[in-house]
Design an enzyme around this catalytic site. Structure first.
Site, PDB file in Angstrom:
ATOM      1  N   PRO A   2       0.799  -1.197   0.000  1.00 60.05           N
ATOM      2  CA  PRO A   2       0.000   0.000   0.000  1.00 60.05           C
ATOM      3  C   PRO A   2       0.840   1.259   0.000  1.00 60.05           C
ATOM      4  O   PRO A   2       1.610   1.498   0.927  1.00 60.05           O
ATOM      5  CB  PRO A   2      -0.790  -0.117   1.307  1.00 60.05           C
ATOM      6  N   GLU A   3       0.660   2.025  -1.031  1.00 60.66           N
ATOM      7  CA  GLU A   3       1.231   3.365  -1.071  1.00 60.66           C
ATOM      8  C   GLU A   3       0.050   4.314  -0.879  1.00 60.66           C
ATOM      9  O   GLU A   3      -1.049   3.866  -0.590  1.00 60.66           O
ATOM     10  CB  GLU A   3       1.956   3.594  -2.409  1.00 60.66           C
TER      11      GLU A   3
END
Length: 271
Positions: A2-3
DNA sequence: AAAAGCCCCTGGATGC
DNA sequence: TGCATCCAGGGGCTTT
């Protein structure tokens, strides 16, 4: 996984559904990166006031205190009135009057941390060093330039560090540098004003576009309502080594920077 | 202050 | 089929 885009897509997928709920019970599985920081009983009965995002952290505001949630490398959240039985990698569950929020995180680099306030010790340490929010007005190009000027290391590494600008991880750093036509190995301090302006725009564009596409699903990311992302099908360079550049057909190259893979087009991204 | 390395952990893909 | 090796959306901590 997850960015910023994946974290924001996750937030959008459950924030409005959980807001106003009252916590009924909390369950914990195997240890995450840090201990929760309070007893499970202490959370029971509290209300959920809303969900914010800061960098790659989700901030679940309670009527008193807040929970910081970080998805680490392999985390994802689910939220629904009724979830299937918990599995091996489900390590945190918030059972509320409106549904259950569950964190699945095989690698357990993620965390859920309770803090009485954002200025509480651990919360302050985690949030205090974070850089500018790229999708907010706060992302000022002059401050960006001033920050880059102090860094002699490679621009890709500075983007990943998160103390100047937050939320840009391994996928979107490579993608933003492609859009800006900048070689990832260039020293941040040596970038021209024009190229910095281009990068500033490229970061905002790639992150906003990724949010619009539901983020990137490489292995098993999905939003809290189970929807996969689609940005991964349109990356210009990430994970495309050896394949033809979508702009000029030159084969995409890869290299290692700080134990992470970087991808770039040797023709479109000039040194 | 900045930069570079190490490490946390599990699972999937690849190679022998 | 089994086993070893490498790699993966992050980032804190320690050492130079």
């Amino acid at each position: 996984m997850p960015e910023l885009p994946e974290v924001e897509v996750t937030r959008l997928s459950f924030a409005s559904h959980i807001t106003g709920a009252k916590i009924i019970a909390v369950r914990i599985g195997k240890a995450l990166r840090w201990p929760l920081g309070c007893t499970l009983d202490q959370l029971a009965g509290r209300g959920v006031a809303g969900v914010r995002r800061r960098g790659k952290y989700l901030l679940i505001d309670l009527d008193h205190g807040l929970l910081l949630v970080h998805l680490g490398m392999s985390g994802s959240l689910s939220f629904a009135p009724h979830l299937p039985a918990a599995g091996k990698h489900d390590h945190f569950e918030l059972v509320t009057t409106l549904g259950t929020l569950r964190l699945n995180d095989p690698r357990r680099f993620g965390a859920v941390v309770y803090a009485d306030s954002e200025s509480a010790e651990l919360a302050h340490k985690l949030l205090g060093k974070l850089g500018m929010e790229p999708l907010s007005e706060n992302f000022d190009v002059d401050r960006f330039r001033a920050g880059l000027k102090r860094r002699k290391t490679a621009i890709k590494q500075v983007l990943l560090a998160g103390d100047l600008v937050v939320g840009v991880g391994n996928i979107y750093a490579s993608e933003a540098l492609f859009l800006a036509g900048i070689r990832p190995t260039l020293s941040a301090a040596r970038l021209s004003q024009a190229r910095i302006a281009k990068l500033h725009t490229a970061i905002r564009e790639v992150l906003a576009r990724a949010v619009a596409k539901g983020g990137s699903t490489l292995r098993n990311f999905s939003s809290a309502n189970g929807e996969a992302g689609h940005f991964q099908t349109e990356t210009m360079v990430y994970a495309r080594q050896g394949q033809a550049c979508r702009v000029c057909a030159t084969p995409i190259k890869s290299l290692r920077q700080g134990q992470r893979s970087t991808f770039y087009c040797p023709h479109c991204q000039k040194a």
